[in-house]
Design an enzyme around this catalytic site. Structure first.
Site, PDB file in Angstrom:
ATOM      1  CG  HIS A 193      -1.612   1.297   1.465  1.00  0.00           C
ATOM      2  ND1 HIS A 193      -2.838   1.610   0.919  1.00  0.00           N
ATOM      3  CD2 HIS A 193      -1.235   2.395   2.186  1.00  0.00           C
ATOM      4  CE1 HIS A 193      -3.188   2.826   1.293  1.00  0.00           C
ATOM      5  NE2 HIS A 193      -2.231   3.325   2.064  1.00  0.00           N
ATOM      6  CD  GLU A 194       2.286   3.502   3.734  1.00  0.00           C
ATOM      7  OE1 GLU A 194       2.653   4.593   3.250  1.00  0.00           O
ATOM      8  OE2 GLU A 194       1.267   3.389   4.440  1.00  0.00           O
TER       9      GLU A 194
ATOM     10  CG  HIS B 239       0.693   6.368  -0.753  1.00  0.00           C
ATOM     11  ND1 HIS B 239      -0.495   6.962  -1.114  1.00  0.00           N
ATOM     12  CD2 HIS B 239       0.458   5.737   0.433  1.00  0.00           C
ATOM     13  CE1 HIS B 239      -1.408   6.714  -0.191  1.00  0.00           C
ATOM     14  NE2 HIS B 239      -0.864   5.973   0.749  1.00  0.00           N
TER      15      HIS B 239
ATOM     16  CD  GLU C  72      -4.123   6.735   2.254  1.00  0.00           C
ATOM     17  OE1 GLU C  72      -3.918   5.513   2.450  1.00  0.00           O
ATOM     18  OE2 GLU C  72      -3.219   7.590   2.318  1.00  0.00           O
TER      19      GLU C  72
ATOM     20  CG  ASP D 196      -6.454   0.681   0.229  1.00  0.00           C
ATOM     21  OD1 ASP D 196      -5.370   0.624   0.840  1.00  0.00           O
ATOM     22  OD2 ASP D 196      -7.518   1.063   0.759  1.00  0.00           O
TER      23      ASP D 196
END
Length: 425
Positions: A287-288, A291, A369, A373
């Site tokens: 997930h990070e 970004h 976000e 995801d």
């Protein structure tokens, strides 16, 4: 006299607009917080059906009580911060401090730096009771605080010393630019501020963060192999994988990337590794990575650069207007420098107006976000991400039933129900 009259109306207009914006923002904040408290309390009695198989009633009620407690303290803090803002501005507090320092030190750079330092010290003391209550009462009551008084005092001393060592030279540079580089000083100041911000992104993880926490290389070889393989698969490189002793201060868990360029690091809280399985850690890290893959960090950085440029340009204009000072309760010097006064007034007033655009920023953050995801699901296991999120919601006592209006206005991350629906779980 004609000049005084020409400055009177703009000053009164600024006073009126500022007061109206402040009242409107306070009333809106109180209304939103009241909605949040009421909605959470109304749904405290039962776990939402979508979470009933994974979240116990006790955990759900703990999250509700934690949310309500923080919201109630937040409302008191809002009242206090509003009173102090009025005291600094329209009631003449900043003007009184400035005049006292002028009579003691005279004009010049020393007096301006003393004004900035005095403001920061007084403001810190005024905010201290709420910080202490949040840490040693609220966080303690719900089992999150691991901070000792000795550790808290050490953090305070170190952060204060760092503030002086870093803040005073930076403030001196900005004040010198304001007084020495002509009408476009704000452009030079903006460039200096951006350079400083980028420099901090490089040196913070290596030199500053270790002053407060211990960072140990990730020793779990199996997990290190998984994480390294994931990063290679995603085309991401980092200077190292580290575990931070977050449990010294709090039971909350987290993971994050820090640094810039070659100084990027992956940091796991030890509390996070103790709670999540390897599959779940993989999913959270993916997930990070999402970004970075979607360039969210770069987009936010560009946005910060753009908004800060506009802010410095606006400051460059209003700092030369007598009505800007008079309208906010300050009598500027007609012969000496007012640069520190302008900086402080600008920092005090801008948040009152920028608050009204915060829903737009929150909406953009929630969209990012969702994109992160989706990237995590494509790279790892969506069920592992859902499981990890549920554990984090439970362990951090994040409410599963926020008020929709409150969430849309404030939340930088989507509520649990929306997030898990998008994940298909």
């Amino acid at each position: 006299m004609p000049e005084a009259l020409s400055n009177l109306n703009p000053a009164l207009l600024l006073t009126s607009v500022f007061a109206l914006a402040l009242v409107a923002s306070v009333l809106l904040r109180l209304w939103l917080s009241s909605r949040q408290i009421r909605h959470v309390v109304q749904h405290r009695g039962s776990v939402p059906a979508a979470f009933a198989d994974n979240i116990s009633l006790a955990a759900h009620q703990k999250a509700a009580d934690y949310t309500v407690a923080k919201s109630q303290v937040g409302m008191l803090e809002l009242a206090w911060s509003t009173a102090t803002l009025m005291a600094w501005t329209l009631l003449g507090g900043l003007d009184t401090l400035n005049q006292a320092l002028l009579s003691w030190l005279g004009g010049g750079m020393v007096q301006q730096l003393a004004l900035l330092t005095g403001f920061v010290l007084i403001g810190g003391l005024l905010d201290l009771p709420f910080s202490l209550y949040q840490t040693f009462v609220i966080e303690e009551r719900f089992g999150f605080n691991k901070m000792t008084w000795r550790l808290w005092l050490g953090d305070l001393l170190k952060s204060s010393l760092l503030g002086l060592l870093i803040g005073l030279p930076l403030a001196s540079l900005i004040l010198w630019l304001m007084g020495s580089t002509g009408r476009f000083w704000w452009l030079w100041a903006w460039g200096s501020w951006m350079g400083f911000s980028l420099l901090m992104m490089v040196i913070f993880p290596t030199f500053i963060a270790p002053l407060f926490n211990k960072f140990q290389p990730l020793e779990d070889e199996a997990l290190k192999t998984r994480v390294t393989a994931l990063m290679q698969r995603c085309g991401f490189s980092a200077k190292g994988l580290f575990v931070m002793d977050g449990s010294r201060r709090s039971a909350h868990g987290n993971a994050y990337f820090t640094g810039f360029g070659a100084a990027k690091r992956v940091v796991f809280f030890d509390t996070l590794l103790n709670k999540l399985s390897p599959d779940e850690v993989d999913a959270v890290l993916a997930h990070e990575l999402g970004h970075f893959k979607h360039r969210h960090i770069l987009k936010r950085l560009v946005g910060v650069f753009g908004f800060s440029l506009a802010g410095f340009a606006l400051l460059g204009w209003v700092s030369g207007q007598v009505w800007f000072f008079a309208g906010l309760g300050v009598q500027p010097s007609l012969t000496g420098a007012n640069d520190a006064l302008a900086l402080l007034l600008f920092m005090l007033v801008v948040p009152v107006f920028s608050f009204f655009v915060s829903p737009l920023m929150a909406s953009m953050s929630r969209r990012h976000e969702f994109e992160a995801d989706a990237y995590a699901v494509a790279q790892t296991d969506g069920h592992a991400l859902s499981s990890a999120l549920l554990k984090l919601y439970e362990d951090n006592a994040s409410t599963l039933t926020p008020d929709p209006v409150f969430a849309n206005f404030y939340y930088s991350h989507p509520p649990a129900s929306e997030r898990l629906v998008r994940l298909g779980t």
